[in-house]
Design a protein around this motif. Sequence first.
Motif, PDB file in Angstrom:
ATOM      1  N   GLY A   6      19.233  -0.403  -0.322  1.00  0.00           N
ATOM      2  CA  GLY A   6      19.795  -1.431  -1.108  1.00  0.00           C
ATOM      3  C   GLY A   6      18.712  -2.199  -1.933  1.00  0.00           C
ATOM      4  O   GLY A   6      18.906  -2.377  -3.245  1.00  0.00           O
ATOM      5  N   ARG A   7      18.012  -2.743  -1.193  1.00  0.00           N
ATOM      6  CA  ARG A   7      16.631  -3.464  -1.841  1.00  0.00           C
ATOM      7  C   ARG A   7      15.894  -2.733  -2.831  1.00  0.00           C
ATOM      8  O   ARG A   7      15.450  -3.276  -3.930  1.00  0.00           O
ATOM      9  N   LEU A   8      15.607  -1.192  -2.318  1.00  0.00           N
ATOM     10  CA  LEU A   8      14.808  -0.682  -3.056  1.00  0.00           C
ATOM     11  C   LEU A   8      15.542  -0.494  -4.546  1.00  0.00           C
ATOM     12  O   LEU A   8      14.947  -0.509  -5.579  1.00  0.00           O
ATOM     13  N   ALA A   9      16.758   0.085  -4.421  1.00  0.00           N
ATOM     14  CA  ALA A   9      17.657   0.164  -5.689  1.00  0.00           C
ATOM     15  C   ALA A   9      17.666  -1.241  -6.642  1.00  0.00           C
ATOM     16  O   ALA A   9      17.498  -1.215  -7.691  1.00  0.00           O
ATOM     17  N   ALA A  10      17.721  -2.344  -6.130  1.00  0.00           N
ATOM     18  CA  ALA A  10      17.805  -3.535  -6.684  1.00  0.00           C
ATOM     19  C   ALA A  10      16.455  -3.981  -7.457  1.00  0.00           C
ATOM     20  O   ALA A  10      16.449  -4.265  -8.474  1.00  0.00           O
ATOM     21  N   LEU A  11      15.416  -3.397  -6.713  1.00  0.00           N
ATOM     22  CA  LEU A  11      14.087  -3.651  -7.275  1.00  0.00           C
ATOM     23  C   LEU A  11      13.821  -2.784  -8.413  1.00  0.00           C
ATOM     24  O   LEU A  11      13.192  -3.219  -9.352  1.00  0.00           O
ATOM     25  N   TYR A  12      14.216  -1.712  -8.317  1.00  0.00           N
ATOM     26  CA  TYR A  12      14.323  -0.565  -9.216  1.00  0.00           C
ATOM     27  C   TYR A  12      14.769  -1.025 -10.626  1.00  0.00           C
ATOM     28  O   TYR A  12      14.437  -0.915 -11.770  1.00  0.00           O
TER      29      TYR A  12
ATOM     30  N   HIS B 268       5.700   0.310  -3.857  1.00  0.00           N
ATOM     31  CA  HIS B 268       7.075  -0.189  -3.622  1.00  0.00           C
ATOM     32  C   HIS B 268       8.071   0.851  -3.166  1.00  0.00           C
ATOM     33  O   HIS B 268       8.894   0.373  -2.317  1.00  0.00           O
ATOM     34  N   LEU B 269       8.099   2.018  -3.962  1.00  0.00           N
ATOM     35  CA  LEU B 269       9.203   2.916  -3.569  1.00  0.00           C
ATOM     36  C   LEU B 269       9.088   4.034  -2.642  1.00  0.00           C
ATOM     37  O   LEU B 269       9.895   4.509  -2.071  1.00  0.00           O
ATOM     38  N   PHE B 270       7.859   3.946  -1.882  1.00  0.00           N
ATOM     39  CA  PHE B 270       7.732   5.161  -1.095  1.00  0.00           C
ATOM     40  C   PHE B 270       6.977   4.695   0.327  1.00  0.00           C
ATOM     41  O   PHE B 270       6.924   5.372   1.018  1.00  0.00           O
ATOM     42  N   ALA B 271       6.527   3.468   0.398  1.00  0.00           N
ATOM     43  CA  ALA B 271       5.840   3.099   1.495  1.00  0.00           C
ATOM     44  C   ALA B 271       6.990   3.040   2.648  1.00  0.00           C
ATOM     45  O   ALA B 271       6.523   3.120   3.819  1.00  0.00           O
ATOM     46  N   PHE B 272       8.026   2.637   2.203  1.00  0.00           N
ATOM     47  CA  PHE B 272       9.386   2.741   3.518  1.00  0.00           C
ATOM     48  C   PHE B 272      10.232   2.765   2.801  1.00  0.00           C
ATOM     49  O   PHE B 272      10.700   2.423   1.608  1.00  0.00           O
ATOM     50  N   PRO B 273      11.469   3.639   3.385  1.00  0.00           N
ATOM     51  CA  PRO B 273      11.477   4.070   4.906  1.00  0.00           C
ATOM     52  C   PRO B 273      10.931   5.458   5.025  1.00  0.00           C
ATOM     53  O   PRO B 273      11.614   6.234   4.643  1.00  0.00           O
ATOM     54  N   ASP B 274       9.867   5.667   5.162  1.00  0.00           N
ATOM     55  CA  ASP B 274       8.964   6.921   5.313  1.00  0.00           C
ATOM     56  C   ASP B 274       9.424   8.061   4.601  1.00  0.00           C
ATOM     57  O   ASP B 274       9.683   9.175   4.838  1.00  0.00           O
ATOM     58  N   LEU B 275       9.608   7.617   3.045  1.00  0.00           N
ATOM     59  CA  LEU B 275       9.916   8.740   2.269  1.00  0.00           C
ATOM     60  C   LEU B 275       8.779   9.547   1.786  1.00  0.00           C
ATOM     61  O   LEU B 275       7.565   8.909   1.591  1.00  0.00           O
ATOM     62  N   ALA B 276       9.058  10.916   1.759  1.00  0.00           N
ATOM     63  CA  ALA B 276       7.896  11.734   1.543  1.00  0.00           C
ATOM     64  C   ALA B 276       7.908  12.605   0.097  1.00  0.00           C
ATOM     65  O   ALA B 276       6.910  12.837  -0.511  1.00  0.00           O
ATOM     66  N   ASP B 277       9.300  12.601  -0.490  1.00  0.00           N
ATOM     67  CA  ASP B 277       9.451  13.170  -1.575  1.00  0.00           C
ATOM     68  C   ASP B 277      10.660  12.737  -2.176  1.00  0.00           C
ATOM     69  O   ASP B 277      11.537  12.284  -1.658  1.00  0.00           O
TER      70      ASP B 277
END
Length: 264
Positions: free
Chosen positions: A78-84, A128-137
């Motif tokens: 949710g925070r990632l989406a808000a940041l984006y 910002h977008l890929f450091a967490f939660p362990d997103l690879a692609d």
Amino acid sequence: MAILTTPSSKDASRDWPALLAAVAQCVAHLGSPRFEEDLIALLHRGVGIEQCILFAYAEGDRMETRLVENSRYPKVAGRLAALYAGGLFRQDPHYPRLRRLLAAGDDEADGDLMPMQAETMSPAYRRHLFAFPDLADKVSLLIPAGSVVYYLNLYRDLGRGRFRPEELAHLGELMPLLASLIRRHYRQAGPAALPASPEEATALAPLSARERQLCLHLLRGHTLKTAAAELDVALSTAETYRKRAYAKLGVRSRAALVGLCRRG
């Protein structure tokens, strides 16, 4: 409620009866709140993902969140989406394409399937977008719908690894279907909309549109039952919205929700 399963993509590509059943559920619930759960189930069944975020890019250079799903890290997603949506989308390598599609105003094209372009991302954007939660692609679907472009982002984590070429090909086969379903649903959907104050809009930014409306009704004094009636959803569905919203916002009660929105 749809059961969200995540089979391997190899199995999913062969399990056409189950895939068609998931599609049928989406079709049956076009325009209703149930559709979003069914869409998530279809995406899990069809391609195997850990996170899904759907945005709507519209006139005025606005990016709005429509759907956020990450069962392991709902608050972080949710925070990632808000940041984006709050402005980081302008650093997205796909941003120029979104602008061109919106300017064209097409509402029938199947859309574009865009793999992640890691080499064109700025270090800050990727951090910002890929450091967490362990997103690879990530793979993105850009779906033009006239006055809006839907931007569906599907993510894999480190455990599952990157999308393979055959998985991207399978997603490409599903692209016309997904584009049609998403366009038709959001054209038909008509949730009761309450205006949000600037403080509320800021606090509730991580939420999907339906979760945000449920919280706004609670903030206006509605019980969960009366909020469900206003939104024309089942009480169990409203309860699901509340649970997801509270998890994303890090609150456990309406009093805490009120406090959060007053702080902005």
